[in-house]
Design a protein around this motif. Structure first.
Motif, PDB file in Angstrom:
ATOM      1  N   LEU A  12       0.826  -1.207   0.008  1.00 16.28           N
ATOM      2  CA  LEU A  12       0.062  -0.012   0.031  1.00 16.28           C
ATOM      3  C   LEU A  12       0.944   1.157  -0.024  1.00 16.28           C
ATOM      4  N   LYS A  13       0.519   2.481  -0.708  1.00 13.20           N
ATOM      5  CA  LYS A  13       1.223   3.467  -0.860  1.00 13.20           C
ATOM      6  C   LYS A  13       0.228   4.738  -0.190  1.00 13.20           C
ATOM      7  N   THR A  14       0.798   5.514   0.651  1.00  9.41           N
ATOM      8  CA  THR A  14       0.120   6.627   1.250  1.00  9.41           C
ATOM      9  C   THR A  14      -0.464   7.664   0.162  1.00  9.41           C
ATOM     10  N   ASP A  15      -1.555   7.857   0.355  1.00  8.91           N
ATOM     11  CA  ASP A  15      -2.105   9.108  -0.743  1.00  8.91           C
ATOM     12  C   ASP A  15      -2.150  10.428  -0.034  1.00  8.91           C
ATOM     13  N   VAL A  16      -2.765  10.333   1.544  1.00  9.40           N
ATOM     14  CA  VAL A  16      -2.626  11.384   2.154  1.00  9.40           C
ATOM     15  C   VAL A  16      -2.292  11.051   3.469  1.00  9.40           C
ATOM     16  N   THR A  17      -1.843  12.116   4.287  1.00  9.47           N
ATOM     17  CA  THR A  17      -1.317  11.660   5.624  1.00  9.47           C
ATOM     18  C   THR A  17      -2.181  12.823   6.630  1.00  9.47           C
ATOM     19  N   VAL A  18      -2.322  12.342   7.581  1.00 11.23           N
ATOM     20  CA  VAL A  18      -2.953  13.258   8.774  1.00 11.23           C
ATOM     21  C   VAL A  18      -2.026  13.160  10.176  1.00 11.23           C
ATOM     22  N   CYS A  19      -1.702  14.581  10.522  1.00  9.36           N
ATOM     23  CA  CYS A  19      -0.805  14.872  11.699  1.00  9.36           C
ATOM     24  C   CYS A  19      -1.455  15.739  12.467  1.00  9.36           C
ATOM     25  N   LYS A  20      -1.092  15.656  13.733  1.00  5.17           N
ATOM     26  CA  LYS A  20      -1.737  16.672  14.703  1.00  5.17           C
ATOM     27  C   LYS A  20      -1.530  18.048  14.410  1.00  5.17           C
ATOM     28  N   ASP A  21      -0.274  18.200  13.817  1.00  3.34           N
ATOM     29  CA  ASP A  21      -0.168  19.876  13.821  1.00  3.34           C
ATOM     30  C   ASP A  21      -0.176  20.379  12.553  1.00  3.34           C
ATOM     31  N   GLY A  22      -0.866  19.359  11.342  1.00  2.00           N
ATOM     32  CA  GLY A  22      -0.730  19.809  10.145  1.00  2.00           C
ATOM     33  C   GLY A  22       0.426  20.250   9.418  1.00  2.00           C
ATOM     34  N   SER A  23       1.447  19.941   9.802  1.00  2.00           N
ATOM     35  CA  SER A  23       2.713  20.523   8.998  1.00  2.00           C
ATOM     36  C   SER A  23       2.943  19.567   7.825  1.00  2.00           C
ATOM     37  N   GLY A  24       3.819  20.312   7.094  1.00  2.00           N
ATOM     38  CA  GLY A  24       4.148  19.642   5.855  1.00  2.00           C
ATOM     39  C   GLY A  24       3.068  19.100   5.003  1.00  2.00           C
ATOM     40  N   GLY A  25       1.848  20.017   4.822  1.00  2.00           N
ATOM     41  CA  GLY A  25       0.925  19.550   3.772  1.00  2.00           C
ATOM     42  C   GLY A  25      -0.184  18.556   4.550  1.00  2.00           C
ATOM     43  N   CYS A  26       0.088  18.047   5.632  1.00  2.00           N
ATOM     44  CA  CYS A  26      -0.730  17.059   6.418  1.00  2.00           C
ATOM     45  C   CYS A  26      -2.269  17.461   6.660  1.00  2.00           C
ATOM     46  N   TYR A  27      -3.081  16.865   6.757  1.00  2.00           N
ATOM     47  CA  TYR A  27      -4.550  17.052   7.062  1.00  2.00           C
ATOM     48  C   TYR A  27      -4.578  17.079   8.820  1.00  2.00           C
ATOM     49  N   LYS A  28      -5.233  17.854   9.479  1.00  2.00           N
ATOM     50  CA  LYS A  28      -5.073  17.738  10.670  1.00  2.00           C
ATOM     51  C   LYS A  28      -6.012  16.970  11.258  1.00  2.00           C
ATOM     52  N   THR A  29      -7.356  16.430  10.814  1.00  2.00           N
ATOM     53  CA  THR A  29      -8.207  15.721  11.080  1.00  2.00           C
ATOM     54  C   THR A  29      -8.595  14.545  10.040  1.00  2.00           C
ATOM     55  N   VAL A  30      -8.887  13.448  10.737  1.00  2.00           N
ATOM     56  CA  VAL A  30      -9.177  12.261   9.921  1.00  2.00           C
ATOM     57  C   VAL A  30     -10.218  12.592   8.687  1.00  2.00           C
ATOM     58  N   GLN A  31     -11.060  13.213   9.288  1.00  2.00           N
ATOM     59  CA  GLN A  31     -12.337  13.419   8.656  1.00  2.00           C
ATOM     60  C   GLN A  31     -12.056  14.171   7.347  1.00  2.00           C
ATOM     61  N   GLU A  32     -11.202  15.103   7.452  1.00  5.30           N
ATOM     62  CA  GLU A  32     -10.550  15.932   6.393  1.00  5.30           C
ATOM     63  C   GLU A  32      -9.899  15.141   5.344  1.00  5.30           C
ATOM     64  N   ALA A  33      -9.170  14.157   5.666  1.00  2.00           N
ATOM     65  CA  ALA A  33      -8.700  13.368   4.886  1.00  2.00           C
ATOM     66  C   ALA A  33      -9.494  12.293   4.083  1.00  2.00           C
TER      67      ALA A  33
END
Length: 455
Positions: A139-160
């Motif tokens: 499996l290859k990651t399409d999007v990432t979720v992280c607490k601080d939203g850094s580096g283009g991450c989504y801050k919430t799972v629902q946003e992803a």
């Protein structure tokens, strides 16, 4: 499928909400039935049976929800319509079962029989119980979720989840990597978001937490889920999903799934009453940990739990006092539904905290493998380890003699102090060896056709 389905044992809504929910249920039930017609043309009878079983489940939920609405002429007419619709769906499902098991000789068709009648389906997946499958390794990651939203991450799972494509191709998975942290939110994967994958950093590291509960005004058990999934083909690994509702919460779901052909492995589900709601369709759980106390694995799905830890947790109020706990409460309403809960090679035990209470006063802490939520409840334990906390009777009634002549509670090859068949209730069954393969991953949920095999 439905956006919101009422749990049939407890509901609290007004007439307009009930009408909207019923419309969702009926329209999506019709979708499943139309899909069934397509599947029959291609000869996929097992898919057809699974989808029609789910359609019948949704129709029943709608009917039962209306019992909690003010008694008006319109409600009465709607319930009468649902009575008729449910009967037609039941008849159609019974004919599918007869065709699958008997063939095209209509004169030989008979009403559906169950294991309580001595009838075990042969299935087409062979006679082996063993199955080695789970999430694919590439499996290859399409999007990432992280607490601080850094580096283009989504801050919430629902946003992803919202970023996932609608009506994705059946071969394309949308992989959401959820980094370590506690995400306090309610997550919904809608019907049109297919093949969504949640990948976390491990149980106890990536945590999705919610606290919705049926004690809140206007909420049903179905709606309390911290994570609720409708889109088919859902997968998850390396997560903890919990419901942290307080001691007066009663029903409070951590994870709820209506996702057909879903695979969950190495995940942890934490709650008390109604922790894991395996509501409908076909689901596969592997190497998971599920914790709760009252009916904490329930629903009307066809689900297989392989190599899982099933742990009883202390009650939230006066845990030293004693209680009756049921691990499962399966909700099959029709003998033709291809649904049930199957546990293979699982450990049935208590948490360390619970076992301290148990060993102090073992006579007041009573734990059972299941009780019949609905008339044709079906639950099976195969080659599981059942520790001392499981009551010698094994199973408990729901109320009086309800469902005791129609349920199927089966056991085979289990071990441990809680597994001894001698004192089991007379309405449970020790499965004959020649029939145990009926409940294999391959036969019961056709897993060899859709679960990726492990190397």
């Amino acid at each position: 499928m439905v956006k919101s389905i009422l749990d049939s044992s407890k509901g609290n809504l007004n007439r307009s909400n009930a009408a909207a929910i019923c419309l969702n249920i009926l329209s999506n039930s019709d979708y499943r039935i139309r899909s069934t017609n397509d599947a029959l043309a291609r000869g996929k009878i097992k898919d057809a049976r699974a989808w029609m079983s789910a359609a019948l489940c949704y129709q029943y939920d709608c009917w039962s929800a209306l019992k909690y609405v003010n008694d008006t002429k319109l409600v009465g007419e709607t319930m009468a319509f649902l009575d008729s619709l449910t009967q037609h769906s039941s008849n159609a499902l019974s004919m599918m079962v007869a065709y699958d098991n008997i063939g095209e000789d209509i004169a030989a068709w008979v009403p559906p029989k169950t294991e309580r009648d001595g009838f075990y389906e042969k299935g087409s997946g062979g006679t082996e119980l063993g199955f080695n499958g789970g999430l694919p390794s590439n499996l290859k990651t399409d999007v990432t979720v992280c607490k601080d939203g850094s580096g283009g991450c989504y801050k919430t799972v629902q946003e992803a989840v919202n970023a996932a494509p609608a009506n994705a191709e059946s071969t394309r998975r949308f992989v959401i990597y959820i980094k370590e942290g506690v995400y306090e939110e309610t997550v919904r994967v809608p019907l049109d978001k297919k093949n969504v994958v949640f990948l976390g950093d491990g149980m106890g590291k990536t945590i999705i937490a919610g606290a919705l509960n049926a004690g809140m005004p206007g909420l049903t058990t179905y709606e309390t889920a911290t994570v609720g999934v409708l889109g088919d083909g859902f997968m998850a690994s390396g997560l903890t999903i919990r419901n942290t509702a307080g001691p007066d919460a009663h029903q409070a779901v951590a994870f709820r799934s209506d996702s057909d052909l879903s695979v969950i492995e190495n995940c942890e589900f934490l709650g008390n009453q109604d922790t894991l709601y395996a509501h409908s369709l076909r689901q596969f759980y592997r190497k998971c940990r599920i914790q709760g106390n009252v009916d904490f694995i329930f629903g009307n799905s066809a689900s297989v739990f392989q190599d899982c830890e099933i742990l009883v947790a202390p009650r939230q109020v006066k845990p030293e006092k004693g209680e009756n706990n049921a691990v499962t409460a399966h909700g099959r309403t029709d003998p033709a539904q291809s649904t049930g809960l199957v546990f293979q090679n699982c450990l049935i035990n208590g948490t360390d905290e619970y076992m301290r209470y148990y060993y102090r006063k073992p006579k007041v802490h009573k734990n059972f493998l299941g009780r019949p939520w609905k008339e044709y409840s079906r639950t099976v334990f195969i080659n599981c380890v059942m520790e001392a906390l499981i009551n010698p009777n094994g199973w408990m009634p729901w109320k009086g003699d309800f469902a005791l002549k129609t349920l199927f509670y089966g056991e085979f090859g289990n071990s441990g102090l809680g597994s001894i068949p001698l004192n089991r209730v007379p309405w449970s069954t020790q499965i004959p060896p020649q029939h145990v393969h009926t409940f294999s991953v391959q036969n019961f949920i056709q897993g060899d056709q859709w679960i990726p095999t492990s190397s």
